[in-house]
Every structure is written in C-alpha cells, then in structure tokens.
Design a protein around this motif. Structure first.
Motif, PDB file in Angstrom:
ATOM      1  N   LEU A 221     -79.520  -9.122   8.289  1.00  0.00           N
ATOM      2  CA  LEU A 221     -78.065  -9.254   8.200  1.00  0.00           C
ATOM      3  C   LEU A 221     -77.359  -8.113   8.925  1.00  0.00           C
ATOM      4  O   LEU A 221     -76.432  -8.337   9.718  1.00  0.00           O
ATOM      5  CB  LEU A 221     -77.639  -9.291   6.736  1.00  0.00           C
ATOM      6  N   GLY A 222     -77.807  -6.883   8.676  1.00  0.00           N
ATOM      7  CA  GLY A 222     -77.155  -5.720   9.272  1.00  0.00           C
ATOM      8  C   GLY A 222     -77.273  -5.682  10.778  1.00  0.00           C
ATOM      9  O   GLY A 222     -76.280  -5.444  11.491  1.00  0.00           O
ATOM     10  N   ASN A 223     -78.468  -5.938  11.314  1.00  0.00           N
ATOM     11  CA  ASN A 223     -78.660  -5.844  12.759  1.00  0.00           C
ATOM     12  C   ASN A 223     -77.990  -7.001  13.498  1.00  0.00           C
ATOM     13  O   ASN A 223     -77.431  -6.807  14.584  1.00  0.00           O
ATOM     14  CB  ASN A 223     -80.153  -5.780  13.080  1.00  0.00           C
ATOM     15  N   PHE A 224     -78.013  -8.195  12.923  1.00  0.00           N
ATOM     16  CA  PHE A 224     -77.292  -9.303  13.542  1.00  0.00           C
ATOM     17  C   PHE A 224     -75.782  -9.061  13.504  1.00  0.00           C
ATOM     18  O   PHE A 224     -75.057  -9.438  14.434  1.00  0.00           O
ATOM     19  CB  PHE A 224     -77.630 -10.629  12.851  1.00  0.00           C
ATOM     20  N   THR A 225     -75.315  -8.410  12.450  1.00  0.00           N
ATOM     21  CA  THR A 225     -73.891  -8.075  12.363  1.00  0.00           C
ATOM     22  C   THR A 225     -73.497  -7.095  13.460  1.00  0.00           C
ATOM     23  O   THR A 225     -72.450  -7.249  14.098  1.00  0.00           O
ATOM     24  CB  THR A 225     -73.558  -7.486  10.977  1.00  0.00           C
ATOM     25  N   ILE A 226     -74.330  -6.079  13.688  1.00  0.00           N
ATOM     26  CA  ILE A 226     -74.072  -5.115  14.762  1.00  0.00           C
ATOM     27  C   ILE A 226     -73.992  -5.832  16.106  1.00  0.00           C
ATOM     28  O   ILE A 226     -73.061  -5.605  16.907  1.00  0.00           O
ATOM     29  CB  ILE A 226     -75.181  -4.040  14.798  1.00  0.00           C
TER      30      ILE A 226
ATOM     31  N   MET B  74     -72.902   3.640  24.714  1.00  0.00           N
ATOM     32  CA  MET B  74     -73.365   3.939  23.357  1.00  0.00           C
ATOM     33  C   MET B  74     -73.687   2.661  22.591  1.00  0.00           C
ATOM     34  O   MET B  74     -74.704   2.556  21.906  1.00  0.00           O
ATOM     35  CB  MET B  74     -72.289   4.744  22.624  1.00  0.00           C
ATOM     36  N   TYR B  75     -72.807   1.661  22.733  1.00  0.00           N
ATOM     37  CA  TYR B  75     -72.986   0.423  21.963  1.00  0.00           C
ATOM     38  C   TYR B  75     -74.010  -0.508  22.607  1.00  0.00           C
ATOM     39  O   TYR B  75     -74.627  -1.318  21.911  1.00  0.00           O
ATOM     40  CB  TYR B  75     -71.637  -0.259  21.776  1.00  0.00           C
ATOM     41  N   TYR B  76     -74.200  -0.399  23.922  1.00  0.00           N
ATOM     42  CA  TYR B  76     -75.284  -1.146  24.555  1.00  0.00           C
ATOM     43  C   TYR B  76     -76.634  -0.642  24.035  1.00  0.00           C
ATOM     44  O   TYR B  76     -77.538  -1.441  23.729  1.00  0.00           O
ATOM     45  CB  TYR B  76     -75.222  -1.004  26.074  1.00  0.00           C
ATOM     46  N   PHE B  77     -76.768   0.677  23.958  1.00  0.00           N
ATOM     47  CA  PHE B  77     -78.010   1.238  23.413  1.00  0.00           C
ATOM     48  C   PHE B  77     -78.163   0.879  21.937  1.00  0.00           C
ATOM     49  O   PHE B  77     -79.280   0.649  21.460  1.00  0.00           O
ATOM     50  CB  PHE B  77     -78.036   2.755  23.597  1.00  0.00           C
ATOM     51  N   LEU B  78     -77.047   0.824  21.217  1.00  0.00           N
ATOM     52  CA  LEU B  78     -77.104   0.424  19.810  1.00  0.00           C
ATOM     53  C   LEU B  78     -77.581  -1.025  19.682  1.00  0.00           C
ATOM     54  O   LEU B  78     -78.351  -1.351  18.763  1.00  0.00           O
ATOM     55  CB  LEU B  78     -75.728   0.594  19.167  1.00  0.00           C
TER      56      LEU B  78
ATOM     57  N   ILE C 229     -85.380   4.517  23.045  1.00  0.00           N
ATOM     58  CA  ILE C 229     -83.956   4.209  22.866  1.00  0.00           C
ATOM     59  C   ILE C 229     -83.212   5.413  22.303  1.00  0.00           C
ATOM     60  O   ILE C 229     -82.079   5.708  22.708  1.00  0.00           O
ATOM     61  CB  ILE C 229     -83.788   2.982  21.954  1.00  0.00           C
ATOM     62  N   PHE C 230     -83.853   6.147  21.397  1.00  0.00           N
ATOM     63  CA  PHE C 230     -83.208   7.337  20.840  1.00  0.00           C
ATOM     64  C   PHE C 230     -83.017   8.416  21.905  1.00  0.00           C
ATOM     65  O   PHE C 230     -82.025   9.152  21.883  1.00  0.00           O
ATOM     66  CB  PHE C 230     -84.018   7.882  19.665  1.00  0.00           C
ATOM     67  N   VAL C 231     -83.955   8.509  22.849  1.00  0.00           N
ATOM     68  CA  VAL C 231     -83.780   9.450  23.959  1.00  0.00           C
ATOM     69  C   VAL C 231     -82.587   9.031  24.812  1.00  0.00           C
ATOM     70  O   VAL C 231     -81.762   9.868  25.205  1.00  0.00           O
ATOM     71  CB  VAL C 231     -85.058   9.521  24.815  1.00  0.00           C
ATOM     72  N   ALA C 232     -82.493   7.726  25.089  1.00  0.00           N
ATOM     73  CA  ALA C 232     -81.364   7.227  25.878  1.00  0.00           C
ATOM     74  C   ALA C 232     -80.039   7.495  25.165  1.00  0.00           C
ATOM     75  O   ALA C 232     -79.045   7.887  25.800  1.00  0.00           O
ATOM     76  CB  ALA C 232     -81.537   5.732  26.132  1.00  0.00           C
ATOM     77  N   MET C 233     -80.013   7.306  23.858  1.00  0.00           N
ATOM     78  CA  MET C 233     -78.787   7.558  23.096  1.00  0.00           C
ATOM     79  C   MET C 233     -78.448   9.044  23.089  1.00  0.00           C
ATOM     80  O   MET C 233     -77.262   9.420  23.132  1.00  0.00           O
ATOM     81  CB  MET C 233     -78.955   7.036  21.668  1.00  0.00           C
ATOM     82  N   ALA C 234     -79.462   9.899  23.040  1.00  0.00           N
ATOM     83  CA  ALA C 234     -79.215  11.342  23.094  1.00  0.00           C
ATOM     84  C   ALA C 234     -78.638  11.733  24.455  1.00  0.00           C
ATOM     85  O   ALA C 234     -77.740  12.584  24.539  1.00  0.00           O
ATOM     86  CB  ALA C 234     -80.514  12.100  22.825  1.00  0.00           C
ATOM     87  N   PHE C 235     -79.143  11.105  25.524  1.00  0.00           N
ATOM     88  CA  PHE C 235     -78.606  11.372  26.861  1.00  0.00           C
ATOM     89  C   PHE C 235     -77.153  10.942  26.952  1.00  0.00           C
ATOM     90  O   PHE C 235     -76.304  11.638  27.537  1.00  0.00           O
ATOM     91  CB  PHE C 235     -79.449  10.652  27.907  1.00  0.00           C
ATOM     92  N   ASP C 236     -76.832   9.796  26.369  1.00  0.00           N
ATOM     93  CA  ASP C 236     -75.450   9.315  26.347  1.00  0.00           C
ATOM     94  C   ASP C 236     -74.536  10.311  25.631  1.00  0.00           C
ATOM     95  O   ASP C 236     -73.442  10.626  26.107  1.00  0.00           O
ATOM     96  CB  ASP C 236     -75.386   7.953  25.661  1.00  0.00           C
TER      97      ASP C 236
END
Length: 332
Positions: free
Chosen positions: A60-65, A79-83, A134-141
C-alpha cells in the motif's frame, strides 16, 4: 524431529540409483524443500500474521508513493524519481520472498522448483545491491542540491538521472548473476532440505557435495565491497553536506536545510542496520539459534520496504500535502 523429516523427504522427493556403489550422486535436483523457520513450525501461522501485515502495508505504501509522484507534476524531479526507483525496488524485493513464505506458513507448501529457487536467489541479491545503489544516487542528489543548489537542475537533468538509474540496475544485475550460475553447477548429493524460509544463497550452496569456496568467497566479497563502497560514498557526501550546512548563517536555515536530508538518512538507517545485524548474526553468531538467524534475515528483507514509504510520507511535506489533497478531495 528435523532429522526424521529430512530422511523421509529426501527419499521421497529425490530418488536415486545405487548401482554397485554406496554413493548418491545427482545434479540439479528437480525440487528443494524449504522448512520455513525450523524449530518454530508450530508458530508458523502466528508468525505469518505480522509478516502478512508488513507486506500489505509495504504494498500500500509503495504504490501510494508511485501514484502520488506520477499524479503530482511538482514532484517530477531527481529526488522523487530516485524515490520511485526505491519504491519499485522494495515492491519487487518483498514480493520475491513473501508469497512463497506465506504459502509455507499457511498451506505447508514447502516444495520449490530448483530453477525457481535460483531465480528467487538472484532477485534477492540483485535488488538488495540495487537498493544500496539507489541510496548512493539519492545521497548524490542531496549533495548537489545543498552544496551546489544553483546548478542542481543543470547537473541532474532527466537524461543524467536515467543514466544513473541504468547504472544502478546494471550493477545489481551483473554482480548478482554469478551467484545462481555458480550454485547451478554444483552437484547436490546430500539433501534437498533448505533450513530456511527462502532460497538464501549460502543456505542453498551448503547442500552441495563439492568445494563451494568460490561461491562463498564471491558472495561475501560482493556483499562487503558493495556495502563498504556505497557507505563510503554516502558518508563522503554527507560530510560535504554537513560542512555546507554548518556554513549557513543562521540556526534556522541550518535546521531547515538539514531537514531536507532527514528522510534519506532515516531510510538509509532502516536499510543498513538490519543488513548489518543479519550479516553479523549469520557470519559470527555460531551460538545464535537457527530460528533467530532466519527471523533476522526475514526482517532485513521485509522491514525496509515497510518503513521507507512511512518515512517519506511522514517527513516529506510535498508528499504529505498531496496525500491530504487526495483525502480531502474524496471527502468532499
């Protein structure tokens, strides 16, 4: 009790021929038997309740995101693409183990085809490596957004974000591929009973009657190098981020800027802490009960997909506002 079950099932599931020899030899057994959580068989139904609830909330949570980011144009940014990548990754990772695990707990459906077992093994390793990337990519962002905000939109363009995402996917896919390929080539002549709730790599290759050091060393090296390198890059990014934050003139601006990293930091902790705990338990917890090791391995794969959408939903104002709009609009 476990020995009795093993003896009966091996003879039933994997027949073998013994022509003038006392050895049993077969390669690539047609099926494996997953025991679930050995020692806690009577509690399987009760254990399934929180696991099922965690899976439902994660779905439910991930489909909502994904829905909110798709429907809200203002969230169409790096940021939201990586999310969204993280949400998809969590959905695949949890779905690769939960349905089969629940079938074991509810229906005692313990058999899994050899090819399906290797496929599950590959998905678990592949998407675990991808999640770390993905967490590395988000940290770079976050680094670019805070340390060089004026150039954020020109550095992290949509094509660049797509290339980063492709690199994350290719890295996970290529590094994880040797694990099932190596596991497939070993001869399995001991038993087809896996004392686990899913096809964990080491639990499977330990059943081979061959020198499995190549498999063991490779999986350990990948796990160590990927985690070490990714944590290093994330740490270096946040060192620069903290330096930029502390150079801001007022405390309010410092707190506000640091708040934009809060969700990412919480998500990182939710992923790496269970990973570290599970790895230490499996590698060095020789006196730790087997059922506790397996429970910790399950928690490592199930808790992050549950927590990530909650963390971002609670700590990200844009997602909160969009959720509120959806509910208030439906209410009116």
């Amino acid at each position: 009790m476990l020995q009795k079950y093993t003896y009966l099932k091996v003879g039933h599931i994997l027949p073998y021929s013994m022509s003038g020899s006392n050895t049993t030899d077969f390669t690539n057994p047609s099926t494996f038997i997953l025991l679930g959580i050995p020692g806690l068989e009577r509690a399987h139904v009760w254990i399934s309740i929180p696991f099922c609830a965690m899976y439902a909330i994660a779905l439910l949570g991930n489909f909502t995101i994904l829905f909110i980011v798709k429907m809200e144009p203002s969230l169409h940014g790096p940021m939201y693409y990586f999310l969204c990548m993280l949400a998809i990754n969590d959905l695949v990772l949890s779905t690769s183990i939960l349905p089969k695990m629940l079938s074991i707990f509810w229906f005692n459906s313990r058999e899994i085809y050899f090819s399906a077992c290797l496929t599950q093994m590959y998905f678990i390793h592949c998407f675990s490596v991808m999640e770390s990337g993905i967490f590395v990519a988000m940290a770079f962002d976050r680094y670019v957004a805070i340390c060089d905000p004026l150039r954020h939109s020109t550095i992290l363009t949509n094509p660049v974000v797509a290339k980063i995402g492709l690199a994350v996917v290719l890295r996970g896919s290529m590094l994880s591929l040797p694990c099932p390929l190596l596991a497939r080539q070993w001869p399995y002549c001991r038993t087809n009973i896996i004392p686990h709730s899913y096809c964990e790599h080491i639990a499977v290759v330990k059943l081979a009657c061959a020198d499995i050091r190549v498999s063991s060393y490779y999986s350990l090296s990948v796990a160590f190098l990927v985690t070490a390198l990714d944590v290093f890059f994330i740490t270096m990014s946040y060192i620069q981020i903290l330096r930029a934050i502390f150079s801001l003139p007022t405390k309010d601006s410092q707190l506000k800027t640091f708040g934009t990293c809060g969700s990412h930091l919480c998500a990182i902790l939710a992923f790496y802490i269970p990973d570290l705990f599970s790895s230490l338990t499996h590698r060095f917890g020789h006196n730790v009960p087997l059922h506790f090791q397996i429970l910790s391995a399950n928690v490592y794969l199930l808790v992050p997909p549950l927590l990530h959408p909650i963390i971002y939903g609670v700590r990200t104002k844009e997602i909160q506002d969009r959720l509120l709009q959806l509910f208030t609009h439906k209410g009116t």
